[in-house]
Design an enzyme around this catalytic site. Structure first.
Site, PDB file in Angstrom:
ATOM      1  N   SER A 183      -1.215 -15.507   0.270  1.00 41.86           N
ATOM      2  CA  SER A 183      -1.078 -16.830   0.872  1.00 41.86           C
ATOM      3  C   SER A 183      -0.935 -16.748   2.391  1.00 41.86           C
ATOM      4  O   SER A 183      -1.174 -17.731   3.095  1.00 41.86           O
ATOM      5  CB  SER A 183       0.140 -17.558   0.290  1.00 41.86           C
ATOM      6  OG  SER A 183       1.340 -16.893   0.655  1.00 41.86           O
TER       7      SER A 183
ATOM      8  N   GLY B  34       6.564   6.625  -3.780  1.00 42.15           N
ATOM      9  CA  GLY B  34       6.867   5.205  -3.832  1.00 42.15           C
ATOM     10  C   GLY B  34       7.062   4.619  -2.447  1.00 42.15           C
ATOM     11  O   GLY B  34       6.337   4.949  -1.500  1.00 42.15           O
TER      12      GLY B  34
ATOM     13  N   SER C   9       5.472   7.065   3.384  1.00 40.06           N
ATOM     14  CA  SER C   9       4.496   8.154   3.507  1.00 40.06           C
ATOM     15  C   SER C   9       3.241   7.730   4.250  1.00 40.06           C
ATOM     16  O   SER C   9       2.561   8.557   4.859  1.00 40.06           O
ATOM     17  CB  SER C   9       4.117   8.696   2.120  1.00 40.06           C
ATOM     18  OG  SER C   9       3.418   7.728   1.357  1.00 40.06           O
TER      19      SER C   9
ATOM     20  N   HIS D 266       0.825  -1.209   0.000  1.00 43.53           N
ATOM     21  CA  HIS D 266       0.000   0.000   0.000  1.00 43.53           C
ATOM     22  C   HIS D 266       0.859   1.258   0.000  1.00 43.53           C
ATOM     23  O   HIS D 266       0.497   2.257  -0.634  1.00 43.53           O
ATOM     24  CB  HIS D 266      -0.928  -0.007   1.216  1.00 43.53           C
ATOM     25  CG  HIS D 266      -2.101  -0.916   1.076  1.00 43.53           C
ATOM     26  ND1 HIS D 266      -3.407  -0.510   1.227  1.00 43.53           N
ATOM     27  CD2 HIS D 266      -2.177  -2.244   0.797  1.00 43.53           C
ATOM     28  CE1 HIS D 266      -4.228  -1.529   1.056  1.00 43.53           C
ATOM     29  NE2 HIS D 266      -3.494  -2.596   0.789  1.00 43.53           N
ATOM     30  N   ASP D 267       1.964   1.233   0.719  1.00 42.10           N
ATOM     31  CA  ASP D 267       2.832   2.402   0.774  1.00 42.10           C
ATOM     32  C   ASP D 267       3.550   2.626  -0.554  1.00 42.10           C
ATOM     33  O   ASP D 267       3.598   3.743  -1.061  1.00 42.10           O
ATOM     34  CB  ASP D 267       3.851   2.236   1.898  1.00 42.10           C
ATOM     35  CG  ASP D 267       4.732   3.464   2.070  1.00 42.10           C
ATOM     36  OD1 ASP D 267       4.197   4.527   2.440  1.00 42.10           O
ATOM     37  OD2 ASP D 267       5.949   3.371   1.821  1.00 42.10           O
TER      38      ASP D 267
ATOM     39  N   ASP E  32       2.543 -20.415   0.668  1.00 44.36           N
ATOM     40  CA  ASP E  32       2.423 -21.517  -0.273  1.00 44.36           C
ATOM     41  C   ASP E  32       1.409 -21.202  -1.360  1.00 44.36           C
ATOM     42  O   ASP E  32       0.711 -20.194  -1.325  1.00 44.36           O
ATOM     43  CB  ASP E  32       2.067 -22.814   0.453  1.00 44.36           C
ATOM     44  CG  ASP E  32       0.793 -22.700   1.279  1.00 44.36           C
ATOM     45  OD1 ASP E  32      -0.073 -21.859   0.949  1.00 44.36           O
ATOM     46  OD2 ASP E  32       0.655 -23.444   2.264  1.00 44.36           O
TER      47      ASP E  32
END
Length: 387
Positions: free
Chosen positions: A193, A83, A87, A69-70, A219
Site C-alpha cells: 500500500s 532471519g 545480513s 527481504h532480510d 490503506d
C-alpha cells in the site's frame, strides 16, 4: 490451623522484597519500563529526522521492503540465513547481487552508515527502522519494537526472496519454508500500500511508479485496485518475454510478462506486479485478498500480526529487549474504506473469491482519471550510491 496465614505472610514478604522495576521517563518524556529504551527513543528521533524526514514516503517503503527481504532469508527445514539479522547489510557484497534484491542497494547505502554512526546492529537498524517508519504512515498499525539482535554471521542464500514472476505455488512453498501460510503472505503484502516499483521494469520512466493511487497512506486501496481489470502499462511495457495470455476471470484476460513480473494496471502511472494479480484470483488467497480490500481495520490488524512474526524470524523474543513504548502511534487512516478511483466502478472488479461476492456498496471518487505521479527518491544527508 495457623499454617495458611503464616504462608500467606511469607509470600507477601517475598513479593514486597521483589518489587516491579520502576518506570523510567526519558529526556523526551517517553515513559519506558526499561531505562535502556531511552537510548532507542533517541534512535527513533534520528530515524525520523535524518532518514524519513518525518514523512511516510520512499524511505519508509524502502525500510519495510528490506525488512522483508532480510528476514525471509530463513528456513525451518534447512540451513539458510539467520532471519531478521541484518545480513543484507553485513553481507551486502553477496546478497545485493541477487536478482530479487534489485534496487535495495540504495537504502543500504545510507542505512549502513546510519547504523554505524548511531551504534546499533544492522538487524536492529532494519527492523526497528521499519517500525519507526510505519509510525509515520496514516492507517498503519503500531509495530512492536524488539531490539538486541546480534550481528549476522552468514549470508542468506540466493532464492529465498520470492520473485514477482514466480508461480504462486512456488511462492507459497518458499513462504511455508520460512513458517508463513498463504494467508499470512497476503497480510504481509499490505506493505504494498506504500510501495512503488524499482528493479522490476528497467525503464527510467517507470522508476517509482506506485502500486496504488494513494502511495503515502497505509490503506486498503492497493487491495481494491489490484482487483480491477488491467487496461494499460505505465511505461512501454510489457517489454520482452511475453508469455501466453492467462485467463483470470470468465470475462477478462490479463497478459503476463515473465521476465519483468509485470502485468497491465487499471490506472495511468500505476504499476502492477504479476504475483499480486495472481493472488487476487488464486483459490488459496483470493478471499484473504478481498477481505483486506474491504476493511482498513482488518488489513492493518492482519499486517501487524504477520509483520511482528517476520521481524522475529531467527530469534527468541524472550532474549530481546521490548522497547515498543518508544514507537509512536501512527496517524489515523485518511479513509475508513477503499473507494473506486475516478472512472472505475464495480463492473471493473475481477472477482476472485469463490465464496463471497464483492459488494456493490463502495463509492467512486469524483473527477476524471489522471496519471498517478511516480514516487520520488528523498534527498537525505546520507545520500545515495553514485553509479
Amino acid at each position: 490451623m495457623i499454617a495458611a496465614p503464616i504462608i500467606a505472610l511469607a509470600l507477601a514478604g517475598i513479593a514486597a522484597a521483589s518489587p516491579t522495576p520502576a518506570a523510567t521517563t526519558c529526556a523526551d518524556g517517553t515513559i519506558v519500563a526499561n531505562s535502556q529504551c531511552c537510548f532507542w527513543a533517541n534512535v527513533r528521533d534520528r530515524f525520523k529526522n535524518e532518514i524519513f524526514l518525518n514523512v511516510c514516503q520512499e524511505n519508509v517503503h524502502s525500510l519495510v521492503r528490506i525488512a522483508f527481504h532480510d528476514a525471509i532469508g530463513f528456513s525451518l527445514n534447512s540451513e539458510k540465513g539467520g532471519g531478521a539479522d541484518g545480513s543484507m547489510i553485513q553481507f551486502g557484497a553477496t546478497e545485493l547481487n541477487f536478482h530479487a534484491n534489485e534496487g535495495i542497494d540504495f537504502i543500504v547505502d545510507f542505512l549502513q552508515p546510519f547504523a554505524d554512526t548511531v551504534g546499533i546492529t544492522y538487524g536492529d537498524a532494519i527492523q526497528f527502522g521499519a517500525a519507526v517508519g510505519l509510525s509515520l504512515c496514516p492507517g498503519a498499525p503500531k509495530i512492536q519494537a524488539f531490539v538486541g539482535r546480534p550481528n549476522a554471521t552468514r549470508a542468506a542464500p540466493d532464492g529465498t526472496v520470492p520473485e514477482p514472476f514466480d508461480d504462486p505455488e512456488k511462492i507459497f512453498a518458499r513462504m511455508a519454508d520460512a513458517g508463513f501460510t498463504p494467508t499470512e503472505l497476503i497480510h504481509l503484502l499490505a506493505s504494498h500500500s506504500i510501495a512503488d516499483q524499482a528493479g522490476v521494469d528497467p525503464e527510467d520512466s517507470v522508476l517509482g511508479a506506485p502500486f496504488d493511487s494513494t502511495p503515502f497512506s497505509f490503506d486498503s486501496q492497493v487491495f481494491l485496485e489490484t482487483m480491477l481489470v488491467g487496461v494499460l502499462f505505465p511505461g512501454s511495457g510489457p517489454n520482452q518475454g511475453m508469455s501466453s495470455p492467462a485467463v483470470l476471470a470468465v470475462r477478462r484476460v490479463t497478459y503476463y510478462n515473465v521476465l519483468s513480473g509485470e502485468v497491465s494496471s487499471p490506472l495511468p502511472g500505476e504499476f502492477r506486479l504479476q504475483s499480486d494479480k495472481r493472488f487476487t484470483v488464486h483459490n488459496q488467497t483470493a478471499c484473504a485478498w478481498q477481505e483486506n480490500a474491504l476493511s482498513q481495520a482488518t488489513m492493518a490488524s492482519n499486517f501487524q500480526t504477520a509483520f511482528q512474526k517476520l521481524s522475529l524470524l531467527g530469534f527468541n523474543k524472550a532474549n530481546l529487549l521490548d522497547c515498543s513504548e518508544v514507537i509512536t502511534t501512527p496517524p489515523p487512516a485518511t479513509q475508513k474504506q477503499a473507494f473506486f478511483p475516478p472512472g472505475k466502478r464495480h463492473v471493473d472488479i475481477e472477482q476472485g473469491c469463490a465464496t463471497k461476492a464483492f459488494p456493490t456498496t463502495l463509492s467512486t471518487a469524483a473527477g476524471t482519471p489522471t496519471p498517478i505521479p511516480a514516487v520520488q527518491v528523498q534527498d537525505i544527508p546520507f545520500g545515495r550510491r553514485k553509479k
